[in-house]
Design an enzyme around this catalytic site. Structure first.
Site, PDB file in Angstrom:
ATOM      1  N   HIS A 155      -3.137  -8.204   6.782  1.00  0.00           N
ATOM      2  CA  HIS A 155      -3.491  -7.385   6.997  1.00  0.00           C
ATOM      3  C   HIS A 155      -3.393  -6.210   6.163  1.00  0.00           C
ATOM      4  CE1 HIS A 155      -1.071  -8.126  11.236  1.00  0.00           C
ATOM      5  NE2 HIS A 155      -0.263  -8.674  10.303  1.00  0.00           N
TER       6      HIS A 155
HETATM    7  C1  BDR Z   1       2.510  -4.834   9.033  1.00  0.00           C
HETATM    8  O1  BDR Z   1       3.241  -5.595   9.301  1.00  0.00           O
HETATM    9  C2  BDR Z   1       4.455  -5.728   7.251  1.00  0.00           C
HETATM   10  O2  BDR Z   1       4.897  -6.609   9.174  1.00  0.00           O
HETATM   11  C3  BDR Z   1       2.905  -7.128   7.323  1.00  0.00           C
HETATM   12  O3  BDR Z   1       2.846  -7.169   5.406  1.00  0.00           O
HETATM   13  C4  BDR Z   1       1.622  -5.907   7.007  1.00  0.00           C
HETATM   14  O4  BDR Z   1       2.277  -4.643   6.378  1.00  0.00           O
HETATM   15  C5  BDR Z   1       1.537  -5.531   9.637  1.00  0.00           C
HETATM   16  O5  BDR Z   1       1.798  -5.369  11.264  1.00  0.00           O
END
Ligand code: BDR
Ligand code: CA
Length: 340
Positions: A265
């Site tokens: 992400h």
């Molecule tokens: C986001 O939430 C976190 O767990 C990850 O690092 C990312 O920033 C994804 O939903």
């Protein structure tokens, strides 16, 4: 750039030219990353260090995936690993502005970076903490500075409340969070927004130019097991660690969604600032649900201009809608080939 439709909506939303600033090798983009490392945060920070189009001025930490003290230790150790121990680290908020602390340790492990144990860092966190570190950089840097918030938005909201006059020194917020469609932490809400909806609402209503890389695009930015072999095959320490982090994420996210995969992400938000045409974006009016019902933390994304006008609102964010997965994997592997 081609017209694109965001899959979970029935309103066709065209891709538009990006407004996020773009670093170049000749004129690297001054950038602060606000992060909760975090497996994908770790890869995003590596990408920022490796790309010559980005000038990483600081990494600030926020409680999110793990306890903020773990996130700070991880940030310091990762920067050491990446040969960037001169990049200052400031520790920020331990939890949300209101309400309970939300963690994602079931994905990222108790310490935030899976079962990887990195050597102690040579540097320590700056005494002034995240918000004052960001404020002093915004004040003193000759140009406005971009921020990539890739964790809960608590520090950024506090910055905007404590130093409202510094908002104009932020050139852009290219954040990872939210979703046009469904969430991941709840069916309505993505983790970073769910972890602090009130902070996210402050940020989206701030008037600062925003690009939102939400789950619609970051779930296209996935690695599969061969990618971790490519990272390991680089033969570098950074590549080996990235492969180890990816292996952990492949397994944990695999348990969640059914097949081994890692959605990287946070690296999408960083990549957009270095590469002109990797991510397609569309215009939305984004409002954050701060209620206490089942949609708490949802980013309510309206892409229909006539409806946005009727509400007396305006498009306040560009939202990532499409990324070329194969190219994104190549970008990450290439980045790690440049790190020690
Ligand atoms: C986001 O939430 C976190 O767990 C990850 O690092 C990312 O920033 C994804 O939903
Ligand atoms: Ca994160």
């Amino acid at each position: 750039m081609t017209a694109a439709v965001v899959a979970p909506t029935f309103v066709p939303v065209p891709a538009v030219p990006r407004t996020a600033p773009l670093g170049t090798v000749q004129n690297p983009l001054p950038l602060i990353i606000d992060s909760d490392p975090g497996l994908d945060d770790a890869l995003a920070i590596g990408l920022a260090v490796a790309r010559p189009e980005l000038d990483l001025l600081a990494v600030t930490t926020v409680g999110g995936n793990a306890d903020v003290r773990h996130c700070t230790t991880n940030a310091l150790r990762l920067l050491d690993l990446y040969g960037a121990s001169d990049v200052p680290v400031g520790e920020g908020s331990a939890g949300a502005l209101f309400g309970e602390v939300v963690r994602a340790t079931e994905i990222h492990g108790e310490a935030g970076i899976g079962s990887t144990v990195l050597p102690d860092a040579s540097a320590t966190a700056r005494p002034e903490g995240a918000v004052d570190l960001i404020a002093s950089i915004l004040r003193s840097h000759p140009e406005p500075v971009a921020i990539a918030p890739i964790g809960p938005l608590t520090n950024i909201a506090l910055l905007l409340r404590l130093h409202p006059h510094l908002g104009h020194r932020i050139s852009h917020l290219c954040l990872m969070g939210g979703s046009v469609g469904e969430g991941n932490t709840t069916v309505s809400a993505e983790f970073n927004i769910y972890a602090d909806p009130e902070a996210a609402a402050i940020v989206f209503e701030s008037g600062i130019p925003i690009t939102m890389m939400g789950l619609d695009v970051t779930h296209q930015a996935v690695l599969y097991p061969p990618a971790s072999e490519r990272l390991r095959g680089l033969g570098t320490r950074s590549g080996a660690v990235a492969a180890e982090l990816a292996d952990y994420a492949l397994q944990r996210e695999g348990q969640w969604y059914g097949t081994p995969r890692m959605s990287v992400h946070d690296a999408v938000a960083v990549a957009h600032l270095a590469i002109a045409d990797l991510v397609d974006v569309a215009e939305y009016d984004v409002q954050v649900d701060t209620g206490s019902g089942p949609a708490r933390g949802r980013t309510v994304c309206d892409g229909l201009p006539v409806r946005v006008d009727r509400k007396g609102r305006r498009m306040n964010a560009q939202v990532g809608i499409r990324i070329d997965r194969d190219r994104f994997e190549d970008v990450l592997v290439d980045a790690y080939s440049r790190l020690p």
